[in-house]
Design a protein around this motif. Structure first.
Motif, PDB file in Angstrom:
ATOM      1  N   UNK A  38      -7.114  14.920 -14.021  1.00  0.00           N
ATOM      2  CA  UNK A  38      -8.195  13.951 -14.206  1.00  0.00           C
ATOM      3  C   UNK A  38      -8.971  14.305 -15.469  1.00  0.00           C
ATOM      4  N   UNK A  39      -9.332  13.293 -16.231  1.00  0.00           N
ATOM      5  CA  UNK A  39     -10.200  13.499 -17.392  1.00  0.00           C
ATOM      6  C   UNK A  39     -11.156  12.329 -17.510  1.00  0.00           C
ATOM      7  N   UNK A  40     -12.354  12.629 -17.951  1.00  0.00           N
ATOM      8  CA  UNK A  40     -13.372  11.632 -18.256  1.00  0.00           C
ATOM      9  C   UNK A  40     -13.728  11.762 -19.731  1.00  0.00           C
ATOM     10  N   UNK A  41     -14.135  10.651 -20.352  1.00  0.00           N
ATOM     11  CA  UNK A  41     -14.620  10.703 -21.727  1.00  0.00           C
ATOM     12  C   UNK A  41     -15.430   9.447 -22.013  1.00  0.00           C
ATOM     13  N   UNK A  42     -16.309   9.556 -22.992  1.00  0.00           N
ATOM     14  CA  UNK A  42     -17.144   8.425 -23.386  1.00  0.00           C
ATOM     15  C   UNK A  42     -16.391   7.540 -24.368  1.00  0.00           C
ATOM     16  N   UNK A  43     -16.562   6.235 -24.203  1.00  0.00           N
ATOM     17  CA  UNK A  43     -15.997   5.266 -25.140  1.00  0.00           C
ATOM     18  C   UNK A  43     -17.108   4.305 -25.559  1.00  0.00           C
ATOM     19  N   UNK A  44     -17.035   3.781 -26.771  1.00  0.00           N
ATOM     20  CA  UNK A  44     -18.016   2.770 -27.149  1.00  0.00           C
ATOM     21  C   UNK A  44     -17.895   1.564 -26.216  1.00  0.00           C
ATOM     22  N   UNK A  45     -19.015   0.989 -25.825  1.00  0.00           N
ATOM     23  CA  UNK A  45     -18.989  -0.202 -24.977  1.00  0.00           C
ATOM     24  C   UNK A  45     -18.095  -1.244 -25.635  1.00  0.00           C
ATOM     25  N   UNK A  90      -5.483   8.247 -23.259  1.00  0.00           N
ATOM     26  CA  UNK A  90      -5.669   8.961 -21.992  1.00  0.00           C
ATOM     27  C   UNK A  90      -4.808  10.220 -21.936  1.00  0.00           C
ATOM     28  N   UNK A  91      -3.572  10.105 -22.373  1.00  0.00           N
ATOM     29  CA  UNK A  91      -2.683  11.274 -22.370  1.00  0.00           C
ATOM     30  C   UNK A  91      -3.211  12.359 -23.303  1.00  0.00           C
ATOM     31  N   UNK A  92      -3.765  11.962 -24.449  1.00  0.00           N
ATOM     32  CA  UNK A  92      -4.341  12.941 -25.366  1.00  0.00           C
ATOM     33  C   UNK A  92      -5.569  13.614 -24.758  1.00  0.00           C
ATOM     34  N   UNK A  93      -6.364  12.859 -24.039  1.00  0.00           N
ATOM     35  CA  UNK A  93      -7.565  13.445 -23.397  1.00  0.00           C
ATOM     36  C   UNK A  93      -7.154  14.457 -22.326  1.00  0.00           C
ATOM     37  N   UNK A  94      -6.165  14.105 -21.516  1.00  0.00           N
ATOM     38  CA  UNK A  94      -5.674  15.049 -20.497  1.00  0.00           C
ATOM     39  C   UNK A  94      -5.124  16.314 -21.145  1.00  0.00           C
ATOM     40  N   UNK A  95      -4.314  16.153 -22.182  1.00  0.00           N
ATOM     41  CA  UNK A  95      -3.707  17.308 -22.863  1.00  0.00           C
ATOM     42  C   UNK A  95      -4.779  18.194 -23.487  1.00  0.00           C
TER      43      UNK A  95
END
Length: 166
Positions: free
Chosen positions: A106-113, A122-127
């Motif tokens: 599981x990963x969370x991250x902020x994105x611009x609205x 998503x795969x890069x955030x998990x890695x």
């Protein structure tokens, strides 16, 4: 910061193919869970493909790895959906349908609205979370990092490959 939403990805390796009887409890609850998410306060977007969900999308080499991804207005609204609605029943029963993964799932991250994250993103955030631990780039419910305007501006959002299943 109201200019940002929270994106989340979670992955899991199913114990059998979705058509196998052991997976029926999971598959039979998908529409209910997705409808609940879609109607929940703060819900913005979720990854869907032909079946109305993301369960038939296979973004990994392993054909039994599933991915779920969504965007919410706030961490609190996402947390409420995950842990304070009937969705928690699926979490409690997940070991009947999913293998225990050794790494980050599981990963969370902020994105611009208004930004819709891609599967590649998503795969890069998990890695990244797996390799470096929690940071502004990717974190967990236990390690939420507030959005930083400077950090967000420095991200090359166009560098993430788009996905057809948006």
């Amino acid at each position: 910061m109201s200019g940002y939403h929270i994106a989340q990805v979670n992955i899991g390796r199913i114990v059998e193919e979705l058509s196998h009887p052991v997976m029926a409890g999971f598959v039979n609850r998908l529409d209910e869970s997705n409808a609940l998410a879609d109607g929940s306060p703060g819900f913005v977007w979720r990854l869907v493909e032909g079946e109305g969900n993301a369960t038939y999308l296979r973004p990994f080499d392993d054909n039994r790895m599933l991915m779920n991804m969504s965007v919410w207005e706030t961490v609190e609204q996402l947390r409420h959906f995950v842990y304070k609605t009937v969705h928690i029943e699926l979490l409690r029963e997940r070991h009947a349908w999913f293998e225990k993964l050794a790494g980050v799932y599981t990963a969370l991250w902020w994105v611009p609205a208004g930004h819709i994250p891609s599967v590649d993103e998503a795969k890069q955030r998990l890695a990244y979370l797996e390799a470096h631990g929690p940071s502004e780039f990717a974190f967990t419910f236990q390690t939420v990092t507030p959005p930083s305007e400077a950090f967000q501006r420095a991200i090359d959002w166009a560098a993430f490959r788009p996905c057809a299943a948006q």
